[in-house]
Scaffold this active site. Structure first.
Site, PDB file in Angstrom:
ATOM      1  N   THR A 140       3.571   9.118  14.758  1.00 42.93           N
ATOM      2  CA  THR A 140       2.693   9.538  13.665  1.00 42.93           C
ATOM      3  C   THR A 140       1.445  10.250  14.199  1.00 42.93           C
ATOM      4  O   THR A 140       0.911   9.887  15.251  1.00 42.93           O
ATOM      5  CB  THR A 140       2.259   8.297  12.856  1.00 42.93           C
ATOM      6  OG1 THR A 140       3.429   7.602  12.434  1.00 42.93           O
ATOM      7  CG2 THR A 140       1.414   8.680  11.654  1.00 42.93           C
ATOM      8  N   GLY A 145       2.628  12.105   8.944  1.00 40.06           N
ATOM      9  CA  GLY A 145       3.036  10.705   8.787  1.00 40.06           C
ATOM     10  C   GLY A 145       4.479  10.624   8.341  1.00 40.06           C
ATOM     11  O   GLY A 145       5.389  10.531   9.160  1.00 40.06           O
ATOM     12  N   GLU A 371       7.058   2.469   9.293  1.00 40.56           N
ATOM     13  CA  GLU A 371       8.514   2.589   9.493  1.00 40.56           C
ATOM     14  C   GLU A 371       9.189   3.236   8.292  1.00 40.56           C
ATOM     15  O   GLU A 371      10.306   2.864   7.921  1.00 40.56           O
ATOM     16  CB  GLU A 371       9.128   1.201   9.720  1.00 40.56           C
ATOM     17  CG  GLU A 371       8.592   0.500  10.928  1.00 40.56           C
ATOM     18  CD  GLU A 371       9.313   0.883  12.191  1.00 40.56           C
ATOM     19  OE1 GLU A 371      10.170   1.778  12.138  1.00 40.56           O
ATOM     20  OE2 GLU A 371       8.993   0.300  13.225  1.00 40.56           O
TER      21      GLU A 371
HETATM   22  P1  TGC Z   1      16.729  14.860   8.812  1.00 38.40           P
HETATM   23  O1  TGC Z   1      17.180  16.277   8.560  1.00 38.40           O
HETATM   24  O2  TGC Z   1      17.179  13.790   7.886  1.00 38.40           O
HETATM   25  O3  TGC Z   1      17.157  14.432  10.294  1.00 38.40           O
HETATM   26  C1  TGC Z   1      16.825  15.207  11.418  1.00 38.40           C
HETATM   27  C2  TGC Z   1      17.816  14.843  12.503  1.00 38.40           C
HETATM   28  O4  TGC Z   1      17.716  13.430  12.774  1.00 38.40           O
HETATM   29  C3  TGC Z   1      18.985  12.796  12.498  1.00 38.40           C
HETATM   30  N1  TGC Z   1      18.671  11.503  11.916  1.00 38.40           N
HETATM   31  C4  TGC Z   1      18.893  10.356  12.548  1.00 38.40           C
HETATM   32  N2  TGC Z   1      19.472  10.104  13.722  1.00 38.40           N
HETATM   33  C5  TGC Z   1      19.571   8.827  14.103  1.00 38.40           C
HETATM   34  N3  TGC Z   1      19.086   7.810  13.367  1.00 38.40           N
HETATM   35  C6  TGC Z   1      18.481   8.053  12.177  1.00 38.40           C
HETATM   36  N4  TGC Z   1      17.973   7.065  11.464  1.00 38.40           N
HETATM   37  C7  TGC Z   1      18.371   9.362  11.716  1.00 38.40           C
HETATM   38  N5  TGC Z   1      17.854   9.949  10.607  1.00 38.40           N
HETATM   39  C8  TGC Z   1      18.057  11.268  10.748  1.00 38.40           C
HETATM   40  C9  TGC Z   1      19.691  13.710  11.558  1.00 38.40           C
HETATM   41  O5  TGC Z   1      21.087  13.523  11.621  1.00 38.40           O
HETATM   42  C10 TGC Z   1      19.269  15.051  12.098  1.00 38.40           C
HETATM   43  O6  TGC Z   1      19.990  15.273  13.302  1.00 38.40           O
HETATM   44  P2  TGC Z   1      20.464  16.760  13.719  1.00 38.40           P
HETATM   45  O7  TGC Z   1      21.288  16.539  14.938  1.00 38.40           O
HETATM   46  O8  TGC Z   1      21.231  17.257  12.540  1.00 38.40           O
HETATM   47  O9  TGC Z   1      19.213  17.529  13.965  1.00 38.40           O
HETATM   48  O10 TGC Z   1      15.159  14.871   8.911  1.00 38.40           O
HETATM   49  P3  TGC Z   1      14.088  15.230   7.825  1.00 38.40           P
HETATM   50  O11 TGC Z   1      13.114  16.157   8.459  1.00 38.40           O
HETATM   51  O12 TGC Z   1      14.767  15.620   6.539  1.00 38.40           O
HETATM   52  O13 TGC Z   1      13.303  13.859   7.633  1.00 38.40           O
HETATM   53  C11 TGC Z   1      13.892  12.801   7.109  1.00 38.40           C
HETATM   54  C12 TGC Z   1      12.863  11.678   6.867  1.00 38.40           C
HETATM   55  C13 TGC Z   1      11.760  12.064   5.910  1.00 38.40           C
HETATM   56  C14 TGC Z   1      13.681  10.556   6.263  1.00 38.40           C
HETATM   57  C15 TGC Z   1      12.248  11.259   8.210  1.00 38.40           C
HETATM   58  O14 TGC Z   1      11.384  12.239   8.663  1.00 38.40           O
HETATM   59  C16 TGC Z   1      11.542   9.938   8.132  1.00 38.40           C
HETATM   60  O15 TGC Z   1      12.173   8.900   8.302  1.00 38.40           O
HETATM   61  N6  TGC Z   1      10.197   9.916   7.884  1.00 38.40           N
HETATM   62  C17 TGC Z   1       9.421   8.681   7.926  1.00 38.40           C
HETATM   63  C18 TGC Z   1       8.654   8.630   9.221  1.00 38.40           C
HETATM   64  C19 TGC Z   1       8.504   7.243   9.727  1.00 38.40           C
HETATM   65  O16 TGC Z   1       9.210   6.329   9.367  1.00 38.40           O
HETATM   66  N7  TGC Z   1       7.588   7.058  10.647  1.00 38.40           N
HETATM   67  C20 TGC Z   1       7.428   5.774  11.290  1.00 38.40           C
HETATM   68  C21 TGC Z   1       6.549   5.885  12.508  1.00 38.40           C
HETATM   69  S1  TGC Z   1       6.701   4.546  13.641  1.00 38.40           S
HETATM   70  C22 TGC Z   1       6.066   3.230  12.849  1.00 38.40           C
HETATM   71  O17 TGC Z   1       5.700   3.222  11.740  1.00 38.40           O
HETATM   72  C23 TGC Z   1       5.994   2.023  13.655  1.00 38.40           C
HETATM   73  S2  TGC Z   1       5.272   0.631  12.903  1.00 38.40           S
HETATM   74  C24 TGC Z   1       5.725  -0.466  14.064  1.00 38.40           C
HETATM   75  C25 TGC Z   1       5.332  -1.865  13.855  1.00 38.40           C
HETATM   76  O18 TGC Z   1       4.133  -2.166  14.039  1.00 38.40           O
HETATM   77  O19 TGC Z   1       6.230  -2.700  13.571  1.00 38.40           O
HETATM   78  P1  FAD Z   2       1.684   9.929   4.132  1.00 35.03           P
HETATM   79  O1  FAD Z   2       2.915  10.427   4.798  1.00 35.03           O
HETATM   80  O2  FAD Z   2       0.514  10.842   4.023  1.00 35.03           O
HETATM   81  O3  FAD Z   2       2.067   9.401   2.696  1.00 35.03           O
HETATM   82  C1  FAD Z   2       1.083   9.073   1.698  1.00 35.03           C
HETATM   83  C2  FAD Z   2       1.820   8.756   0.401  1.00 35.03           C
HETATM   84  O4  FAD Z   2       2.576   9.914  -0.002  1.00 35.03           O
HETATM   85  C3  FAD Z   2       2.842   7.630   0.579  1.00 35.03           C
HETATM   86  O5  FAD Z   2       2.906   6.861  -0.610  1.00 35.03           O
HETATM   87  C4  FAD Z   2       4.140   8.392   0.755  1.00 35.03           C
HETATM   88  O6  FAD Z   2       5.289   7.627   0.403  1.00 35.03           O
HETATM   89  C5  FAD Z   2       3.926   9.548  -0.187  1.00 35.03           C
HETATM   90  N1  FAD Z   2       4.800  10.675   0.160  1.00 35.03           N
HETATM   91  C6  FAD Z   2       4.844  11.402   1.300  1.00 35.03           C
HETATM   92  N2  FAD Z   2       5.826  12.315   1.258  1.00 35.03           N
HETATM   93  C7  FAD Z   2       6.424  12.147   0.055  1.00 35.03           C
HETATM   94  C8  FAD Z   2       7.525  12.764  -0.590  1.00 35.03           C
HETATM   95  N3  FAD Z   2       8.225  13.735   0.007  1.00 35.03           N
HETATM   96  N4  FAD Z   2       7.862  12.335  -1.828  1.00 35.03           N
HETATM   97  C9  FAD Z   2       7.187  11.317  -2.433  1.00 35.03           C
HETATM   98  N5  FAD Z   2       6.145  10.686  -1.871  1.00 35.03           N
HETATM   99  C10 FAD Z   2       5.789  11.090  -0.637  1.00 35.03           C
HETATM  100  N6  FAD Z   2       3.245   5.116  13.513  1.00 35.03           N
HETATM  101  C11 FAD Z   2       3.748   5.288  14.768  1.00 35.03           C
HETATM  102  O7  FAD Z   2       4.195   6.378  15.133  1.00 35.03           O
HETATM  103  N7  FAD Z   2       3.765   4.266  15.642  1.00 35.03           N
HETATM  104  C12 FAD Z   2       3.292   3.035  15.338  1.00 35.03           C
HETATM  105  O8  FAD Z   2       3.358   2.102  16.173  1.00 35.03           O
HETATM  106  C13 FAD Z   2       2.746   2.824  14.036  1.00 35.03           C
HETATM  107  N8  FAD Z   2       2.170   1.636  13.703  1.00 35.03           N
HETATM  108  C14 FAD Z   2       1.531   1.497  12.497  1.00 35.03           C
HETATM  109  C15 FAD Z   2       0.816   0.320  12.238  1.00 35.03           C
HETATM  110  C16 FAD Z   2       0.116   0.183  11.046  1.00 35.03           C
HETATM  111  C17 FAD Z   2      -0.678  -1.049  10.790  1.00 35.03           C
HETATM  112  C18 FAD Z   2       0.179   1.213  10.062  1.00 35.03           C
HETATM  113  C19 FAD Z   2      -0.526   1.047   8.754  1.00 35.03           C
HETATM  114  C20 FAD Z   2       0.873   2.380  10.326  1.00 35.03           C
HETATM  115  C21 FAD Z   2       1.548   2.537  11.556  1.00 35.03           C
HETATM  116  N9  FAD Z   2       2.195   3.742  11.884  1.00 35.03           N
HETATM  117  C22 FAD Z   2       2.731   3.922  13.135  1.00 35.03           C
HETATM  118  C23 FAD Z   2       2.133   4.875  10.973  1.00 35.03           C
HETATM  119  C24 FAD Z   2       3.109   4.785   9.826  1.00 35.03           C
HETATM  120  O9  FAD Z   2       4.411   5.000  10.239  1.00 35.03           O
HETATM  121  C25 FAD Z   2       2.670   5.825   8.769  1.00 35.03           C
HETATM  122  O10 FAD Z   2       1.489   5.331   8.169  1.00 35.03           O
HETATM  123  C26 FAD Z   2       3.738   6.088   7.725  1.00 35.03           C
HETATM  124  O11 FAD Z   2       4.845   6.756   8.295  1.00 35.03           O
HETATM  125  C27 FAD Z   2       3.199   6.921   6.536  1.00 35.03           C
HETATM  126  O12 FAD Z   2       2.471   8.000   6.968  1.00 35.03           O
HETATM  127  P2  FAD Z   2       0.993   8.300   6.377  1.00 35.03           P
HETATM  128  O13 FAD Z   2       0.212   7.041   6.481  1.00 35.03           O
HETATM  129  O14 FAD Z   2       0.479   9.509   7.045  1.00 35.03           O
HETATM  130  O15 FAD Z   2       1.217   8.561   4.834  1.00 35.03           O
END
Ligand code: TGC
Ligand code: FAD
Length: 393
Positions: A140, A145, A371
């Site tokens: 992120t 995000g 996540e």
């Molecule tokens: P999209 O076109 O769907 O996919 C791009 C490429 O990725 C492949 N793919 C995956 N491969 C393996 N596992 C998965 N789960 C996969 N999902 C997608 C897909 O097949 C494709 O591959 P290729 O070979 O065709 O290029 O991508 P998109 O740009 O449409 O985005 C999809 C979307 C919005 C769902 C994705 O960007 C997303 O999941 N966004 C949310 C971001 C997120 O979750 N961030 C989390 C950050 S880390 C965190 O929060 C840690 S907190 C930790 C803690 O404290 O516990």
């Molecule tokens: P945004 O993406 O700006 O979203 C804001 C709002 O808009 C949300 O309600 C979202 O659902 C909505 N929104 C966005 N796009 C759309 C859409 N297309 N349609 C409808 N609604 C939409 N990240 C890491 O990489 N590593 C970590 O270890 C990690 N740890 C974290 C720990 C904590 C305590 C927190 C709070 C966050 C952490 N994150 C980490 C980041 C986390 O993954 C992001 O906060 C999360 O992915 C959302 O991104 P954002 O906060 O920028 O919100």
């Protein structure tokens, strides 16, 4: 009137626990005991002061939960359900501890294990499994995000070196990590880089004033002309699927984990309802309170059933990312509902740290967002259902 012909566990009405394997039961008991002895006595103070007790990392390594679902390199190589149950028991203590284990095992160790070179695996994984080395996962950014594909962090080649510039935000364990897995744009596409603490041009700043996940370190990572050798890049993956595949691993742990927070809230509310008297009788004797408790018990059990089924699919190599979204969306949302309903049963007492409920409720707000937010998982499931992609224009 007894509700059942035989004794029963209010947190497992359908006796799902009876079908766990010996290994799974052992993991469950080990982690539950660890949480009882090592997390619960200190958690209120850590949460209040906003600290994660970093010395616990090695203790978590000792009980074998760091990278426990990975094979070799000092990892325990246990099944997916065992990993899920460990997350559940940890999160019954506090989401901060489950977060630590999720990040270490699924977001920092997993990419090295899956995409790293043999040298990278040998260098990092055994010390990460023991908790001697802490990892974090930088995906992120301040302006990227939910849409990590729009990241601005860049890695450019300079001779045989890589030079990284950019900022990562909200990174769990960032300030205490010995190695950061940083995802960056390169001319070929997104790649992962292993950035050791102390590398010139790499600094971290902790986020303060959080009111959620207070017993967890959350940080900014700053890369300013950060020079790394060629072998700092993970050789085995190119593109967004690299970080997204790590998220699938960690989200799986979360869909189990949050049921621990929910169980803890439900248990607190159930006990309280039996001892708190109003209008001359326990509040648990009122129909409205019983309806809340019954609904919570039913949701908790349904969610555990879903988690176990997803775990069994994962063990058979059949779990898809969309199924993980189903579990992450549903179980986190339900856990938060259970925390809020429990809070109402505790009345004013429910807003204090005397009970675990408001702490879990506050933590679960972060879990709903990280996540992949609830909306992102809805859209992921919606895309699978309709075949129409809401993310791309
Ligand atoms: P999209 O076109 O769907 O996919 C791009 C490429 O990725 C492949 N793919 C995956 N491969 C393996 N596992 C998965 N789960 C996969 N999902 C997608 C897909 O097949 C494709 O591959 P290729 O070979 O065709 O290029 O991508 P998109 O740009 O449409 O985005 C999809 C979307 C919005 C769902 C994705 O960007 C997303 O999941 N966004 C949310 C971001 C997120 O979750 N961030 C989390 C950050 S880390 C965190 O929060 C840690 S907190 C930790 C803690 O404290 O516990
Ligand atoms: P945004 O993406 O700006 O979203 C804001 C709002 O808009 C949300 O309600 C979202 O659902 C909505 N929104 C966005 N796009 C759309 C859409 N297309 N349609 C409808 N609604 C939409 N990240 C890491 O990489 N590593 C970590 O270890 C990690 N740890 C974290 C720990 C904590 C305590 C927190 C709070 C966050 C952490 N994150 C980490 C980041 C986390 O993954 C992001 O906060 C999360 O992915 C959302 O991104 P954002 O906060 O920028 O919100």
């Amino acid at each position: 009137m007894p509700p059942s012909a035989r004794p029963f566990d209010p947190t497992d009405l359908a006796e799902l626990g009876a079908d766990l394997s010996e290994e799974e039961r052992m993991v469950q008991q080990t982690v539950r005991a660890f949480v009882r002895d090592r997390v619960l006595p200190g958690i209120d103070g850590w949460f209040e002061r906003g600290v994660f007790p970093v010395e616990v990392a090695k203790e978590l390594g000792k009980i074998g939960v760091l990278g426990m679902h990975l094979d070799g390199y000092g990892c325990a190589g246990l099944g997916a359900v065992s990993y899920g149950l460990a997350c559940l028991e940890l999160e019954a203590g506090d989401s901060g501890f489950r977060s630590f284990v999720s990040v270490q095992g699924s977001l920092a160790m997993f990419p090295i294990w899956r995409y790293g070179s043999e040298e990278q695996k040998q260098l990092w994984l055994p010390r990460m499994a023991s908790g001697e080395v802490i990892g974090c996962f930088g995906l992120t950014e301040p302006d990227a995000g939910s849409d990590p594909g729009s990241m601005r962090t860049r890695a450019r080649r300079d001779g045989s070196d890589w030079v990284l510039d950019g900022t990562k935000m909200w990174i769990t364990n960032g300030g205490i990590a010995d190695v950061a897995v940083v995802w960056a744009q390169t001319p070929e596409g997104i790649r992962g880089f292993l950035v050791p603490r102390g590398t010139p041009g790499f600094t971290t700043n902790d986020v303060h004033r959080k009111l959620s996940l207070r017993a967890s370190v959350t940080s900014e990572l700053v890369l300013d002309g950060c020079r790394l050798p060629e072998d700092a890049a993970l050789p085995g993956v190119l593109g967004l699927k690299g970080p997204l595949s790590c998220l699938t691993e960690a989200r799986f742990g979360i869909l189990f984990g949050v049921l621990g927070a929910a169980r803890s809230c439900f248990q607190a509310a159930l006990e309280y309802s039996k001892s708190r008297l109003q209008f001359g009788r326990p509040i648990g004797g009122f129909q409205l309170t019983q309806a809340k408790l019954a609904d919570m018990a039913v949701e908790l059990e349904k969610d555990l059933l879903l988690a176990l089924q997803l775990g069994r699919l994962k063990e058979r190599g059949r779990l898809t990312p969309v199924q993980v979204s189903v579990g992450k969306l549903g179980n986190v949302r339900d856990a938060l509902e259970i925390a809020r309903a429990s809070r109402t049963i505790l009345g004013a007492n429910g807003v204090t740290l005397e009970y675990p409920v408001i702490r879990h409720a506050a933590n679960l707000e972060s879990v709903l967002t990280y996540e992949g937010t609830a909306e992102i998982h809805q859209l992921t499931i919606g895309r699978a259902l309709t075949g129409l992609d809401a993310f791309s224009s």
